[in-house]
Scaffold this motif. Structure first.
Motif, PDB file in Angstrom:
ATOM      1  N   THR A  51      38.427  58.199  26.427  1.00 55.71           N
ATOM      2  CA  THR A  51      38.550  56.927  26.333  1.00 55.71           C
ATOM      3  C   THR A  51      39.389  56.339  27.516  1.00 55.71           C
ATOM      4  OG1 THR A  51      38.813  56.699  23.927  1.00 55.71           O
ATOM      5  CG2 THR A  51      39.443  54.816  25.183  1.00 55.71           C
ATOM      6  N   LEU A  52      38.515  55.429  28.230  1.00 58.84           N
ATOM      7  CA  LEU A  52      39.153  54.830  29.511  1.00 58.84           C
ATOM      8  C   LEU A  52      39.418  53.418  29.206  1.00 58.84           C
ATOM      9  CD1 LEU A  52      40.298  54.854  32.696  1.00 58.84           C
ATOM     10  CD2 LEU A  52      37.852  54.089  32.974  1.00 58.84           C
ATOM     11  N   SER A  53      40.604  52.914  29.128  1.00 57.40           N
ATOM     12  CA  SER A  53      41.038  51.518  28.867  1.00 57.40           C
ATOM     13  C   SER A  53      41.928  50.961  29.953  1.00 57.40           C
ATOM     14  CB  SER A  53      41.577  51.337  27.518  1.00 57.40           C
ATOM     15  OG  SER A  53      42.626  51.974  27.242  1.00 57.40           O
ATOM     16  N   GLY A  54      41.830  49.726  30.220  1.00 52.84           N
ATOM     17  CA  GLY A  54      42.780  49.007  31.123  1.00 52.84           C
ATOM     18  C   GLY A  54      42.769  47.489  31.251  1.00 52.84           C
ATOM     19  N   ARG A  55      43.176  47.073  32.338  1.00 55.92           N
ATOM     20  CA  ARG A  55      43.208  45.632  32.550  1.00 55.92           C
ATOM     21  C   ARG A  55      42.884  45.551  34.071  1.00 55.92           C
ATOM     22  NH1 ARG A  55      48.033  41.574  30.917  1.00 55.92           N
ATOM     23  NH2 ARG A  55      46.806  39.733  30.812  1.00 55.92           N
ATOM     24  N   VAL A  56      41.867  44.424  34.419  1.00 56.97           N
ATOM     25  CA  VAL A  56      41.609  44.080  35.645  1.00 56.97           C
ATOM     26  C   VAL A  56      42.484  42.733  35.984  1.00 56.97           C
ATOM     27  CG1 VAL A  56      39.470  43.696  37.291  1.00 56.97           C
ATOM     28  CG2 VAL A  56      39.345  45.043  35.176  1.00 56.97           C
ATOM     29  N   ILE A  57      42.973  42.818  37.158  1.00 58.59           N
ATOM     30  CA  ILE A  57      43.738  41.680  37.816  1.00 58.59           C
ATOM     31  C   ILE A  57      43.425  41.329  39.034  1.00 58.59           C
ATOM     32  CG2 ILE A  57      45.625  42.078  36.151  1.00 58.59           C
ATOM     33  CD1 ILE A  57      47.211  43.089  38.463  1.00 58.59           C
ATOM     34  N   ASP A  58      43.647  40.249  39.430  1.00 63.02           N
ATOM     35  CA  ASP A  58      43.646  39.695  40.866  1.00 63.02           C
ATOM     36  C   ASP A  58      44.828  40.510  41.714  1.00 63.02           C
ATOM     37  OD1 ASP A  58      44.002  38.109  43.492  1.00 63.02           O
ATOM     38  OD2 ASP A  58      42.392  36.925  42.616  1.00 63.02           O
ATOM     39  N   ALA A  59      44.219  41.159  42.826  1.00 55.39           N
ATOM     40  CA  ALA A  59      45.155  41.465  43.583  1.00 55.39           C
ATOM     41  C   ALA A  59      46.443  40.869  44.273  1.00 55.39           C
ATOM     42  CB  ALA A  59      44.632  42.638  44.695  1.00 55.39           C
ATOM     43  N   GLU A  60      45.872  39.475  44.565  1.00 53.51           N
ATOM     44  CA  GLU A  60      46.812  38.513  45.207  1.00 53.51           C
ATOM     45  C   GLU A  60      47.737  37.677  44.245  1.00 53.51           C
ATOM     46  OE1 GLU A  60      44.512  36.276  47.676  1.00 53.51           O
ATOM     47  OE2 GLU A  60      44.059  38.023  49.081  1.00 53.51           O
ATOM     48  N   THR A  61      47.056  37.337  43.149  1.00 50.16           N
ATOM     49  CA  THR A  61      47.597  36.313  42.179  1.00 50.16           C
ATOM     50  C   THR A  61      48.131  36.853  40.871  1.00 50.16           C
ATOM     51  OG1 THR A  61      45.575  35.917  40.722  1.00 50.16           O
ATOM     52  CG2 THR A  61      46.056  34.563  42.934  1.00 50.16           C
ATOM     53  N   ARG A  62      47.841  38.389  40.660  1.00 46.04           N
ATOM     54  CA  ARG A  62      48.045  39.040  39.597  1.00 46.04           C
ATOM     55  C   ARG A  62      47.553  38.426  38.162  1.00 46.04           C
ATOM     56  NH1 ARG A  62      48.896  42.384  43.126  1.00 46.04           N
ATOM     57  NH2 ARG A  62      50.880  43.269  43.484  1.00 46.04           N
ATOM     58  N   ARG A  63      46.607  37.472  38.280  1.00 45.73           N
ATOM     59  CA  ARG A  63      45.955  36.857  37.088  1.00 45.73           C
ATOM     60  C   ARG A  63      44.816  37.868  36.565  1.00 45.73           C
ATOM     61  NH1 ARG A  63      45.950  30.708  39.256  1.00 45.73           N
ATOM     62  NH2 ARG A  63      48.096  30.038  38.880  1.00 45.73           N
ATOM     63  N   PRO A  64      44.646  37.827  35.458  1.00 46.54           N
ATOM     64  CA  PRO A  64      43.402  38.490  34.789  1.00 46.54           C
ATOM     65  C   PRO A  64      41.977  38.183  35.416  1.00 46.54           C
ATOM     66  CG  PRO A  64      44.623  37.746  32.998  1.00 46.54           C
ATOM     67  CD  PRO A  64      45.138  37.027  34.206  1.00 46.54           C
ATOM     68  N   VAL A  65      41.064  39.082  35.693  1.00 49.87           N
ATOM     69  CA  VAL A  65      39.823  38.750  36.043  1.00 49.87           C
ATOM     70  C   VAL A  65      38.951  38.857  34.991  1.00 49.87           C
ATOM     71  CG1 VAL A  65      38.150  39.465  37.987  1.00 49.87           C
ATOM     72  CG2 VAL A  65      40.523  39.633  38.498  1.00 49.87           C
ATOM     73  N   ALA A  66      38.554  38.074  34.344  1.00 46.93           N
ATOM     74  CA  ALA A  66      37.977  37.804  33.172  1.00 46.93           C
ATOM     75  C   ALA A  66      36.427  37.959  33.616  1.00 46.93           C
ATOM     76  CB  ALA A  66      37.951  36.386  32.310  1.00 46.93           C
ATOM     77  N   GLY A  67      35.574  38.696  32.814  1.00 46.80           N
ATOM     78  CA  GLY A  67      34.107  38.773  33.148  1.00 46.80           C
ATOM     79  C   GLY A  67      33.950  39.868  34.078  1.00 46.80           C
ATOM     80  N   ALA A  68      35.070  40.481  34.701  1.00 45.79           N
ATOM     81  CA  ALA A  68      34.537  41.616  35.524  1.00 45.79           C
ATOM     82  C   ALA A  68      33.695  42.619  34.944  1.00 45.79           C
ATOM     83  CB  ALA A  68      35.761  42.467  36.215  1.00 45.79           C
ATOM     84  N   THR A  69      32.677  43.308  35.447  1.00 48.52           N
ATOM     85  CA  THR A  69      31.928  44.342  34.739  1.00 48.52           C
ATOM     86  C   THR A  69      32.225  45.634  35.116  1.00 48.52           C
ATOM     87  OG1 THR A  69      30.519  44.197  36.647  1.00 48.52           O
ATOM     88  CG2 THR A  69      29.782  42.839  34.738  1.00 48.52           C
ATOM     89  N   VAL A  70      32.512  46.562  33.925  1.00 51.84           N
ATOM     90  CA  VAL A  70      32.812  47.960  34.200  1.00 51.84           C
ATOM     91  C   VAL A  70      31.656  48.813  33.937  1.00 51.84           C
ATOM     92  CG1 VAL A  70      34.530  49.628  33.170  1.00 51.84           C
ATOM     93  CG2 VAL A  70      35.081  46.924  33.320  1.00 51.84           C
ATOM     94  N   LEU A  71      30.968  49.456  35.017  1.00 52.80           N
ATOM     95  CA  LEU A  71      29.871  49.675  34.977  1.00 52.80           C
ATOM     96  C   LEU A  71      30.112  51.590  35.256  1.00 52.80           C
ATOM     97  CD1 LEU A  71      28.056  47.324  37.267  1.00 52.80           C
ATOM     98  CD2 LEU A  71      28.061  47.512  34.533  1.00 52.80           C
ATOM     99  N   PRO A  72      29.918  52.527  34.290  1.00 52.07           N
ATOM    100  CA  PRO A  72      30.078  53.745  34.461  1.00 52.07           C
ATOM    101  C   PRO A  72      28.688  54.399  34.791  1.00 52.07           C
ATOM    102  CG  PRO A  72      30.051  53.304  32.161  1.00 52.07           C
ATOM    103  CD  PRO A  72      29.855  52.089  32.805  1.00 52.07           C
TER     104      PRO A  72
END
Length: 357
Positions: free
Chosen positions: A25-46
């Motif tokens: 299991t790989l789980s995590g959170r995606v954030i904007d590198a500048e604002t530190r806000r969540p990046v909703a809707g980012a696709t995670v494609l293995p």
């Protein structure tokens, strides 16, 4: 005449990579590198090392995602969103990528904004007529953004992430595309696009219009076709700056069959918002099919990004000549009538988040 329509903050984030029996299991959170806000809707494609796609996911409103992967070596996970530089990581050692960090035993993925600018995207010097569209700075910039959204639409389709109600119709159109007759085909609740799927290899091999006696079947492109190697191998790409009128505020990636291709094919443009790079719609026309000099059959596919991240085809149609044509003096032959087979999403009922495993 028949029609077949073929038509993807805080740093203390709960994330981990652990073995669950024969899975990881790989789980995590995606954030904007500048604002530190969540990046909703980012696709995670293995993907496996051989390019085979595995089950992907979207980051939710808080930027959270979770994947269940086989524990084998060689898998890579690509995390991307329109307007950001993508990150590709090894799920066994995600922190080895400079955009990924472990914090309190978790993994945070930082995406760096990639502003979309159309300055300098001139058509001259941007043509790409070889085996893929990834040369020429302007063409590459447009293809990068379009491809990101198309992959999100493909992920939405393959994982059946959205449940929606669609309606389809057949219309007879007159001059100026005035609707003369409408035959409603019905409404359905679906989780997959309601189109006849055609393999991209088959389209490259046999063309986009199939002849059967006195009938024709027209096939249009969907996200899988536009992203496929066979499509890239059989089409040229260039920047289209023609969005001054009908497509005001948009910039396009135009495509057309490679020189010497005589099969019925398509040429058209993938249109993006000129300020954000968001995918808007694809419009195309058929080549080498129909009366010489006559107005060709055409098609259009409109895309919609949902707030939760998934992308869907929101509206679509193919228009074909129906009946005879007239030839204005000195002008192009025009069909007296057009037959349109199309449909639209009437209501998005829910987005589906699959449980891991």
């Amino acid at each position: 005449m028949r029609v077949g329509l073929l038509v993807l903050v805080t740093l203390c984030v709960p994330a981990l990579a652990s073995s669950l029996g024969a899975q990881m299991t790989l789980s995590g959170r995606v954030i904007d590198a500048e604002t530190r806000r969540p990046v909703a809707g980012a696709t995670v494609l293995p993907r496996r090392q051989n390019g085979e796609r595995l089950r992907g996911s979207f980051a939710d409103a808080a930027g959270r995602f979770e994947l269940v992967l086989p524990p084998e070596e060689g898998i890579r996970v690509r995390i991307e969103r329109v307007g950001y530089q993508p990150v590709e990581l090894d799920p066994h050692s995600p922190e080895s990528h400079p955009g990924v960090a472990r914090v309190d035993g978790g993994v945070v993925v930082r995406l760096t904004p990639r502003p979309f600018r159309i300055e300098g995207l001139e058509a001259r010097g941007s043509s790409r007529c070889e085996t893929n569209p990834q040369e020429g700075a302007a063409t590459y910039a447009l293809w990068t953004e379009a491809r990101t959204a198309l992959r999100a639409a493909l992920l939405t389709e393959e994982e059946e992430l959205v449940r929606f109600r669609i309606a389809a119709w057949v219309r007879l159109l007159g001059r100026g595309d005035r609707v003369l007759e409408t035959e409603e085909e019905g409404e359905w609740v679906v989780t997959r696009q309601p189109f006849d799927a055609v393999d991209p290899d088959e389209l490259a091999r046999s063309g986009y219009v199939h002849f059967d006696g006195d009938s024709l079947t027209y096939f249009g492109p969907d996200a899988a076709v536009l992203l496929s190697d066979p499509f890239a191998d059989t089409h040229c790409f260039r920047v289209d700056r023609g969005g001054l009128f009908r497509n005001r505020g948009k910039v396009g990636l135009a495509f057309e069959p490679i020189r010497g291709r005589t099969l019925p094919d398509i040429r058209g443009t993938i249109w993006l918002d000129a300020s954000t790079g968001q995918l808007e719609h694809v419009e195309y026309e058929y080549t080498a099919a129909g009366s010489a000099g006559a107005r060709p059959a055409t098609g259009r596919i409109e895309f919609l990004a949902l707030p939760e991240g998934p992308w869907i085809v929101n509206r679509w149609h193919i228009r074909m000549p129906s009946g005879g044509v007239v030839r204005p003096e000195g002008g192009r032959a025009q069909p007296v009538r057009l037959r349109e087979a199309g449909g639209e999403v009437r209501e998005v009922l829910s987005t589906v988040r699959h449980s891991p495993g």
